[in-house]
Write a protein that holds these residues in place. Structure first.
Motif, PDB file in Angstrom:
ATOM      1  N   ARG A  55       0.365  -1.118  -0.156  1.00 26.79           N
ATOM      2  CA  ARG A  55      -0.420  -0.446   0.420  1.00 26.79           C
ATOM      3  C   ARG A  55       1.324   1.074   0.087  1.00 26.79           C
ATOM      4  O   ARG A  55       1.571   1.324   0.572  1.00 26.79           O
ATOM      5  CB  ARG A  55      -1.048  -0.333   1.358  1.00 26.79           C
ATOM      6  CG  ARG A  55      -2.356   0.861   0.796  1.00 26.79           C
ATOM      7  CD  ARG A  55      -2.658   1.303   2.239  1.00 26.79           C
ATOM      8  NE  ARG A  55      -3.599  -0.339   2.082  1.00 26.79           N
ATOM      9  CZ  ARG A  55      -5.227   0.016   1.837  1.00 26.79           C
ATOM     10  NH1 ARG A  55      -4.996   1.096   1.161  1.00 26.79           N
ATOM     11  NH2 ARG A  55      -5.675  -0.817   1.398  1.00 26.79           N
ATOM     12  N   LEU A  56       0.082   2.350  -0.695  1.00 25.29           N
ATOM     13  CA  LEU A  56       1.200   3.443  -1.009  1.00 25.29           C
ATOM     14  C   LEU A  56      -0.085   4.355  -0.342  1.00 25.29           C
ATOM     15  O   LEU A  56      -0.850   4.485  -1.080  1.00 25.29           O
ATOM     16  CB  LEU A  56       1.315   3.429  -2.393  1.00 25.29           C
ATOM     17  CG  LEU A  56       2.172   4.798  -2.373  1.00 25.29           C
ATOM     18  CD1 LEU A  56       3.319   5.317  -1.527  1.00 25.29           C
ATOM     19  CD2 LEU A  56       2.385   5.458  -4.236  1.00 25.29           C
ATOM     20  N   THR A  57       0.385   5.162   0.307  1.00 27.56           N
ATOM     21  CA  THR A  57      -0.834   5.984   1.060  1.00 27.56           C
ATOM     22  C   THR A  57       0.059   7.670   0.555  1.00 27.56           C
ATOM     23  O   THR A  57       1.304   7.636   1.785  1.00 27.56           O
ATOM     24  CB  THR A  57      -1.581   5.486   2.267  1.00 27.56           C
ATOM     25  OG1 THR A  57      -1.306   4.847   2.161  1.00 27.56           O
ATOM     26  CG2 THR A  57      -2.288   7.012   2.123  1.00 27.56           C
ATOM     27  N   ILE A  58      -0.808   9.023   0.309  1.00 21.89           N
ATOM     28  CA  ILE A  58      -0.084   9.884   0.060  1.00 21.89           C
ATOM     29  C   ILE A  58      -0.927  11.212   0.686  1.00 21.89           C
ATOM     30  O   ILE A  58      -2.458  11.445   0.766  1.00 21.89           O
ATOM     31  CB  ILE A  58       0.623  10.524  -1.012  1.00 21.89           C
ATOM     32  CG1 ILE A  58       1.360   9.133  -1.584  1.00 21.89           C
ATOM     33  CG2 ILE A  58       1.092  11.856  -1.431  1.00 21.89           C
ATOM     34  CD1 ILE A  58       1.740   9.784  -3.309  1.00 21.89           C
ATOM     35  N   SER A  59      -0.213  11.380   1.477  1.00 17.60           N
ATOM     36  CA  SER A  59      -0.864  12.859   2.500  1.00 17.60           C
ATOM     37  C   SER A  59      -0.558  14.307   1.535  1.00 17.60           C
ATOM     38  O   SER A  59       0.411  14.354   1.033  1.00 17.60           O
ATOM     39  CB  SER A  59      -0.344  12.713   3.287  1.00 17.60           C
ATOM     40  OG  SER A  59      -1.446  13.971   4.367  1.00 17.60           O
ATOM     41  N   GLY A  60      -1.759  14.873   1.187  1.00 13.49           N
ATOM     42  CA  GLY A  60      -1.492  15.885  -0.113  1.00 13.49           C
ATOM     43  C   GLY A  60      -0.572  17.152   0.827  1.00 13.49           C
ATOM     44  O   GLY A  60      -0.289  17.973   0.591  1.00 13.49           O
ATOM     45  N   ARG A  61      -0.809  17.217   2.684  1.00 14.56           N
ATOM     46  CA  ARG A  61      -0.395  17.659   3.615  1.00 14.56           C
ATOM     47  C   ARG A  61       0.759  17.554   2.876  1.00 14.56           C
ATOM     48  O   ARG A  61       1.730  17.332   3.484  1.00 14.56           O
ATOM     49  CB  ARG A  61      -0.601  17.665   5.031  1.00 14.56           C
ATOM     50  CG  ARG A  61      -1.850  17.322   4.969  1.00 14.56           C
ATOM     51  CD  ARG A  61      -2.908  19.137   5.802  1.00 14.56           C
ATOM     52  NE  ARG A  61      -4.249  19.287   5.582  1.00 14.56           N
ATOM     53  CZ  ARG A  61      -5.065  20.096   4.876  1.00 14.56           C
ATOM     54  NH1 ARG A  61      -3.894  20.964   4.639  1.00 14.56           N
ATOM     55  NH2 ARG A  61      -5.915  19.791   5.028  1.00 14.56           N
ATOM     56  N   ARG A  62       1.687  19.425   2.481  1.00 11.18           N
ATOM     57  CA  ARG A  62       2.624  19.816   2.317  1.00 11.18           C
ATOM     58  C   ARG A  62       3.777  19.462   4.223  1.00 11.18           C
ATOM     59  O   ARG A  62       2.978  20.729   5.306  1.00 11.18           O
ATOM     60  CB  ARG A  62       2.670  20.876   2.373  1.00 11.18           C
ATOM     61  CG  ARG A  62       4.718  21.588   1.697  1.00 11.18           C
ATOM     62  CD  ARG A  62       4.147  22.539   0.643  1.00 11.18           C
ATOM     63  NE  ARG A  62       3.527  22.890  -0.727  1.00 11.18           N
ATOM     64  CZ  ARG A  62       3.856  22.465  -1.904  1.00 11.18           C
ATOM     65  NH1 ARG A  62       4.644  21.600  -1.746  1.00 11.18           N
ATOM     66  NH2 ARG A  62       2.803  22.721  -2.627  1.00 11.18           N
ATOM     67  N   ASN A  63       5.077  19.047   4.370  1.00 10.79           N
ATOM     68  CA  ASN A  63       5.668  18.868   5.419  1.00 10.79           C
ATOM     69  C   ASN A  63       6.458  20.528   5.256  1.00 10.79           C
ATOM     70  O   ASN A  63       7.822  20.592   5.166  1.00 10.79           O
ATOM     71  CB  ASN A  63       6.176  17.753   5.411  1.00 10.79           C
ATOM     72  CG  ASN A  63       7.179  17.801   6.296  1.00 10.79           C
ATOM     73  OD1 ASN A  63       7.723  18.921   7.604  1.00 10.79           O
ATOM     74  ND2 ASN A  63       8.515  17.247   6.386  1.00 10.79           N
ATOM     75  N   LYS A  64       5.818  21.623   5.560  1.00  9.88           N
ATOM     76  CA  LYS A  64       6.462  22.632   5.577  1.00  9.88           C
ATOM     77  C   LYS A  64       8.153  23.238   6.395  1.00  9.88           C
ATOM     78  O   LYS A  64       9.358  23.871   5.781  1.00  9.88           O
ATOM     79  CB  LYS A  64       5.652  24.251   6.426  1.00  9.88           C
ATOM     80  CG  LYS A  64       4.534  24.286   5.190  1.00  9.88           C
ATOM     81  CD  LYS A  64       4.157  25.325   5.543  1.00  9.88           C
ATOM     82  CE  LYS A  64       2.773  25.521   4.362  1.00  9.88           C
ATOM     83  NZ  LYS A  64       2.961  26.976   3.519  1.00  9.88           N
ATOM     84  N   GLU A  65       8.652  21.940   7.433  1.00 11.37           N
ATOM     85  CA  GLU A  65       9.633  21.720   7.592  1.00 11.37           C
ATOM     86  C   GLU A  65      10.606  21.153   6.864  1.00 11.37           C
ATOM     87  O   GLU A  65      12.147  21.601   7.314  1.00 11.37           O
ATOM     88  CB  GLU A  65       9.770  21.246   9.243  1.00 11.37           C
ATOM     89  CG  GLU A  65       8.655  21.634   9.998  1.00 11.37           C
ATOM     90  CD  GLU A  65       8.831  22.424  10.297  1.00 11.37           C
ATOM     91  OE1 GLU A  65      10.143  23.555  10.870  1.00 11.37           O
ATOM     92  OE2 GLU A  65       7.356  24.037  10.538  1.00 11.37           O
TER      93      GLU A  65
END
Length: 162
Positions: free
Chosen positions: A37-47
């Motif tokens: 399974r590949l899951t990608i959250s669209g939330r950008r990691n600003k750090e």
């Protein structure tokens, strides 16, 4: 909410993964099941970004991740499941709903407008969605969004059934 059963899967996947048809959208989430399974959250990691890049939007654009998903699924076998939730940015929402007559309501309520794409059991569907921060009884924007997505699908010459 409308569910479009897509008849030409190969052409539609080309629009999604190769062409720029959905590049203006943000990705909320993607979930792909192949050998793992590949899951990608669209939330950008600003750090992760340098200080001069911190002004980027909170969500990733579809064109930033579609190549990763394409590389993950390409081969002889199709994924068991693939789900992609795309969110219209403000400009895209206004452009798509420009002729709908609900511009003032769009500004007032500021809903999140979604296109959810799901592949499972050799079937592909596109499902419209809308989310408000407050309860809204007026369905004008929802109907306009459904019509706008159908118009987009027709413009892309994607064959479908409702």
């Amino acid at each position: 909410m409308i569910l479009f059963n897509i008849l030409d899967i190969k052409d539609t996947m080309s629009h999604l993964l190769i062409k720029d048809s959905f590049d203006n959208f943000f990705i909320e989430e993607a979930d792909v099941l192949t050998y793992a399974r590949l899951t990608i959250s669209g939330r950008r990691n600003k750090e992760w970004y340098d200080s001069d890049e911190k002004e980027l939007p909170d969500l990733l654009r579809w064109n930033e991740v579609k190549k990763i998903i394409f590389e993950y699924i390409k081969g002889k076998k199709t994924p068991s499941i693939m789900k992609v939730s795309l969110k219209a940015d403000e400009d895209t929402a206004y452009k798509m709903l420009n002729d709908s007559g609900c511009y003032n309501k769009l500004i007032q309520y500021k809903p999140d407008l979604y296109i959810n794409i799901k592949y499972e059991n050799d079937r592909l569907s596109i499902i419209t969605g809308i989310s408000y921060s407050d309860f809204v009884m007026d369905k004008t924007i929802e109907r306009a969004w459904d019509e706008a997505v159908e118009k987009l699908i027709k413009k892309l010459e994607i064959s479908y059934e409702i």
